[in-house]
Design an enzyme around this catalytic site. Structure first.
Site, PDB file in Angstrom:
ATOM      1  N   ASN A 194      86.532 -96.869  16.145  1.00 50.67           N
ATOM      2  CA  ASN A 194      85.980 -95.370  16.570  1.00 50.67           C
ATOM      3  C   ASN A 194      84.685 -95.393  16.679  1.00 50.67           C
ATOM      4  O   ASN A 194      83.738 -96.140  16.008  1.00 50.67           O
ATOM      5  CB  ASN A 194      86.386 -94.691  15.315  1.00 50.67           C
ATOM      6  CG  ASN A 194      87.933 -94.483  14.971  1.00 50.67           C
ATOM      7  OD1 ASN A 194      88.396 -93.944  16.027  1.00 50.67           O
ATOM      8  ND2 ASN A 194      88.216 -94.247  13.807  1.00 50.67           N
ATOM      9  N   SER A 223      89.685 -97.655  11.101  1.00 43.46           N
ATOM     10  CA  SER A 223      90.546 -96.570  10.741  1.00 43.46           C
ATOM     11  C   SER A 223      91.215 -96.780   9.588  1.00 43.46           C
ATOM     12  O   SER A 223      91.620 -97.875   9.416  1.00 43.46           O
ATOM     13  CB  SER A 223      91.642 -96.022  12.142  1.00 43.46           C
ATOM     14  OG  SER A 223      92.737 -95.681  11.437  1.00 43.46           O
ATOM     15  N   ARG A 261      51.620 -59.650   6.942  1.00 43.45           N
ATOM     16  CA  ARG A 261      52.169 -60.413   5.958  1.00 43.45           C
ATOM     17  C   ARG A 261      53.720 -60.131   5.867  1.00 43.45           C
ATOM     18  O   ARG A 261      53.858 -58.803   5.423  1.00 43.45           O
ATOM     19  CB  ARG A 261      51.425 -60.606   4.699  1.00 43.45           C
ATOM     20  CG  ARG A 261      50.008 -60.937   4.419  1.00 43.45           C
ATOM     21  CD  ARG A 261      49.806 -62.593   4.819  1.00 43.45           C
ATOM     22  NE  ARG A 261      50.637 -63.177   3.753  1.00 43.45           N
ATOM     23  CZ  ARG A 261      50.053 -63.621   2.330  1.00 43.45           C
ATOM     24  NH1 ARG A 261      48.966 -62.964   2.222  1.00 43.45           N
ATOM     25  NH2 ARG A 261      50.440 -64.250   1.548  1.00 43.45           N
ATOM     26  N   LYS A 320      92.098 -99.788  15.798  1.00 45.03           N
ATOM     27  CA  LYS A 320      91.161 -98.916  16.289  1.00 45.03           C
ATOM     28  C   LYS A 320      89.807 -99.177  16.164  1.00 45.03           C
ATOM     29  O   LYS A 320      89.398 -99.713  15.219  1.00 45.03           O
ATOM     30  CB  LYS A 320      91.393 -97.481  15.696  1.00 45.03           C
ATOM     31  CG  LYS A 320      92.281 -96.568  16.305  1.00 45.03           C
ATOM     32  CD  LYS A 320      92.507 -95.114  15.900  1.00 45.03           C
ATOM     33  CE  LYS A 320      91.328 -94.302  16.399  1.00 45.03           C
ATOM     34  NZ  LYS A 320      91.213 -92.810  15.934  1.00 45.03           N
TER      35      LYS A 320
END
Length: 449
Positions: A286, A278, A317, A284
Site C-alpha cells: 500500500n 496489509s 482590538r 499488497k
C-alpha cells in the site's frame, strides 16, 4: 495524557515532525513571550525610558525555565490569556522592585503577535529546508528521466505520450515558485507588533516609535509602518502559502497513488521492512506517505479557511476571532511539516519502472498514437480527411484488437501517402514527445539553488 494526533505517542511522527512540534511547543511559545519582554526592556533602557538597572534585571529573568507552568496555567484559565500571569511571575522574579518596569507600555496582543511572528520565522526556516530538499530530489528525477517515455493522461484516460522527466519537472516548477513566494512573503510576514492598547502607542508619548524601532532591531524583525492588531493579512498570507505548498505535495501524492495501482505499476513508494503491508493480504504493498500527504493537505486547506475567517475582526482590538489563529496556525504548520517530510521521503526514494511505463503506452495497440498519425498525414491528405480516415482505422483496431500500425499500412488511401516505414515513425511514441525535453531543460536551468 496526549490527546491530539500531534502529541500522540503512536501517531505523532506520522503527522508532523519533532522539529516543528518544538517550534510550537509551550516551552518555545513562553520563551518567545519573554524574548519580547526582554527586547522591550533593552530598548527602553537604552533610550532612558526605564532605569538601566531595571532593564538588566528584567532581561536576566526572561528565561522560560524560571516560569512556573502550573501557576501560568491557573492564571491563564482566569485571564483567558497567558500574558497577564506571565508578566506577574516576571515581576515577582525581579529584585528591588525593578519588575515594576516590566511590560512598560505594551499590551497582551503585542506580546502574543510578536511571539507568533518569531515562531513563524523558525517554522518557515524548516519549511524552506524541506522545499529545497524536495526541489533537489525532483530535479534529479527530471534530469534522469528527461527522455523516459510514459503515457500522459487526460480525465484518467490515456492521452498522448509524455516523459516521466516532464511529469516531475511540472511539479519541480511549482516548488521553485514556492521558493520565490517564500522569499517574497518573509519581509511582510516577519514584522513585529508593538502598539499598546489601541495601537497608537499613546502610553509612551512621542517616544513610542523610537522604542518600537529599537525593539524590532533587537528581535531582528521588520518594524511595522502602523499597528496591525486587527489587520491579519500577514498571518493569513503565511497560511495561504502553506496551503499552496501542501497542495502541490497533495497533487504529487495523488499521482503517485494512481501510478502505484496494480494495473499500472509505473512507480512505487520507497520500500522498507513492513512498509505498506496489509493486515490480511500478504501480496499488497500500500502507499503510505502518499495517503498521509493527501490527508494532511486536506486538513491544511480547512485550517487556512479558518485563518481567512480570523481576518474579519472588529474595530482596533478583536473580541474573539483573533483566538482562531491560536488554534489554526500551529496546526497548519504542524500538518505542513508532516506533508513536506513525507514528500521529501517520497521524492528522495521514488522507484521508477520505465519498462512498465513503456508497456502501458502499448496496451491500446497503438491507439494513443492516432493523433500523431493524423497530424503526420494532414499535410498530404488535408487535416479533416486525415482525421476521418484515421478515425475509421481506429474503429477497426477497437473491433479487432489488431495493432494500429498494421491496419494503417493496409489502408488503401493511406498507402498513397505513406509507406510502412513512414507510418512506423509516426506511431513511435519517442517521436511524438513535442518539446517535453526542452521544457524539462528550461525548468532545470531556471532552478535557484
Amino acid at each position: 495524557m496526549p490527546a491530539t494526533i500531534f502529541d500522540s505517542s503512536v501517531f505523532r511522527d506520522l503527522y508532523t515532525t519533532e522539529a516543528m512540534r518544538a517550534v510550537w511547543s509551550d516551552e518555545n511559545r513562553i520563551q518567545k513571550y519573554l524574548d519580547f519582554e526582554a527586547a522591550l526592556a533593552k530598548a527602553q533602557g537604552r533610550l532612558g525610558m526605564i532605569p538601566k538597572d531595571a532593564a538588566a534585571e528584567i532581561v536576566r529573568h526572561c528565561d522560560a525555565k524560571k516560569i512556573d507552568i502550573a501557576k501560568l496555567k491557573a492564571g491563564t484559565d482566569k485571564a483567558g490569556s497567558p500574558i497577564i500571569p506571565l508578566v506577574k511571575q516576571l515581576v515577582a522574579l525581579c529584585r528591588d522592585g525593578h519588575g515594576e518596569w516590566c511590560h512598560w507600555g505594551a499590551t497582551t496582543q503585542d506580546v502574543t503577535d510578536t511571539a507568533t511572528v518569531l515562531q513563524m520565522r523558525e517554522a518557515l526556516d524548516l519549511v524552506a529546508q524541506d522545499i529545497g530538499a524536495i526541489s533537489g530530489a525532483l530535479a534529479a528525477l527530471a534530469k534522469k528521466h528527461r527522455d523516459t517515455p510514459m503515457i500522459g493522461r487526460s480525465k484518467l484516460q490515456q492521452a498522448v505520450p509524455i516523459t516521466f522527466g516532464y511529469k516531475m519537472a511540472t511539479v519541480l516548477g511549482a516548488f521553485e515558485r514556492h521558493k520565490e513566494r517564500l522569499a517574497q512573503l518573509k519581509p511582510r510576514a516577519l514584522t513585529g507588533e508593538f502598539g499598546g492598547a489601541a495601537g497608537t502607542l499613546s502610553s509612551l508619548g512621542k517616544d513610542g516609535l523610537k522604542v518600537q524601532a529599537e525593539m524590532m532591531k533587537e528581535l531582528k524583525l521588520r518594524q511595522p509602518d502602523i499597528s496591525w492588531h486587527t489587520i491579519r493579512d500577514r498571518v493569513a498570507e503565511v497560511g495561504c502559502f502553506l496551503g499552496l505548498v501542501t497542495g502541490t505535495c497533495g497533487k504529487l501524492a495523488l499521482d503517485v497513488m494512481l501510478m502505484m495501482q496494480t494495473e499500472v505499476q509505473e512507480v512505487a513508494e520507497p520500500t522498507g521492512d513492513g512498509r505498506g503491508s496489509s493486515s490480511t493480504m500478504p501480496q499488497k504493498r500500500n502507499p503510505v506517505s502518499s495517503v498521509l500527504i493527501t490527508t494532511q493537505t486536506a486538513m491544511v486547506k480547512h485550517h487556512v479557511a479558518a485563518l481567512l475567517e480570523a481576518q474579519i475582526e472588529d474595530h482596533e482590538r478583536s473580541a474573539g476571532r483573533w483566538e482562531i489563529e491560536w488554534i489554526a496556525l500551529p496546526e497548519i504548520f504542524l500538518l505542513s511539516a508532516g506533508a513536506l517530510s513525507h514528500t521529501r521521503a517520497l521524492t528522495g526514494g521514488l522507484q521508477v519502472n520505465a519498462k512498465r511505463m513503456r508497456r502501458n503506452i502499448d496496451i491500446t495497440n497503438g491507439l494513443v498514437m492516432a493523433e500523431a498519425v493524423m497530424m503526420g498525414l494532414g499535410p498530404k491528405m488535408g487535416r479533416d480527411r486525415a482525421h476521418d480516415v484515421v478515425y475509421d482505422v481506429v474503429s477497426e483496431v477497437v473491433k479487432t484488437g489488431r495493432p494500429l500500425i498494421d491496419l494503417l499500412a493496409e489502408n488503401a488511401e493511406i498507402k498513397k501517402h505513406a509507406g510502412r516505414k513512414a507510418l512506423e515513425k509516426l506511431t513511435d511514441p519517442a517521436n511524438y514527445l513535442g518539446v517535453a525535453g526542452k521544457m524539462v531543460d528550461r525548468v532545470l536551468a531556471g532552478r535557484k539553488k
